[in-house]
Motif scaffolding. Sequence first.
Motif, mmCIF file in Angstrom:
data_model
loop_
_atom_site.group_PDB
_atom_site.id
_atom_site.type_symbol
_atom_site.label_atom_id
_atom_site.label_comp_id
_atom_site.label_asym_id
_atom_site.label_seq_id
_atom_site.Cartn_x
_atom_site.Cartn_y
_atom_site.Cartn_z
ATOM 1 N N MET A 20 74.314 45.757 35.532
ATOM 2 C CA MET A 20 73.670 46.556 34.481
ATOM 3 C C MET A 20 73.029 47.792 35.109
ATOM 4 O O MET A 20 73.152 48.900 34.603
ATOM 5 C CB MET A 20 72.562 45.753 33.776
ATOM 6 C CG MET A 20 73.050 44.538 33.031
ATOM 7 S SD MET A 20 73.292 44.763 31.260
ATOM 8 C CE MET A 20 71.698 45.263 30.687
ATOM 9 N N SER A 24 74.364 51.428 34.227
ATOM 10 C CA SER A 24 73.412 52.259 33.487
ATOM 11 C C SER A 24 73.196 53.558 34.229
ATOM 12 O O SER A 24 73.164 54.639 33.634
ATOM 13 C CB SER A 24 72.064 51.540 33.329
ATOM 14 O OG SER A 24 72.232 50.373 32.570
ATOM 15 N N THR A 30 75.071 49.753 28.555
ATOM 16 C CA THR A 30 75.461 48.439 29.061
ATOM 17 C C THR A 30 74.933 47.311 28.186
ATOM 18 O O THR A 30 73.844 47.392 27.614
ATOM 19 C CB THR A 30 74.957 48.214 30.506
ATOM 20 O OG1 THR A 30 73.542 48.450 30.538
ATOM 21 C CG2 THR A 30 75.639 49.153 31.482
ATOM 22 N N GLN A 32 74.942 42.769 28.123
ATOM 23 C CA GLN A 32 75.194 41.628 28.993
ATOM 24 C C GLN A 32 75.218 40.350 28.179
ATOM 25 O O GLN A 32 74.580 40.257 27.130
ATOM 26 C CB GLN A 32 74.124 41.535 30.075
ATOM 27 C CG GLN A 32 72.713 41.416 29.512
ATOM 28 C CD GLN A 32 71.718 40.920 30.549
ATOM 29 O OE1 GLN A 32 72.077 40.172 31.454
ATOM 30 N NE2 GLN A 32 70.469 41.316 30.408
#
Length: 132
Positions: A20, A24, A30, A32
């Motif tokens: 991430m 990013s 992003t 998850q």
Amino acid sequence: MEKKKVLIVDDQNGIRVLLMEVFSSEGYVTFQAPNGKLALEIVRQESPDLVLLDMKIPGMDGLEILKHIKSIDRDIKVIMMTAYGELDMIKEATDHGALMHFTKPFDIDEMRMAVNMQLRGGEPKNRYAVGS
């Protein structure tokens, strides 16, 4: 220009956090998910451009998740992350439309370059030429 979206699917929190941060900072939006169920909800809601998908996830494994992603949207790019000699699974994943795979522990720079290449061009959007 709209920002590209990357979804990271891995049951290991450390890997999700690391990826991430990396993506990013590359300017991607992003998302998850620690499991397949959540991953597919995000795919339906956000339609990410690319999914980094761990092969070994408790519950729904990476191959199953991959098949579901492709049934939702064939154009979503998927890069698999595998633990070790899961070669038979890698072949099956490729058959189901995964672009490539990284074996853990992977080189984060190689992963970054691969994702950038997929999302920012460097090759045609489709692997096949479209005839008129």
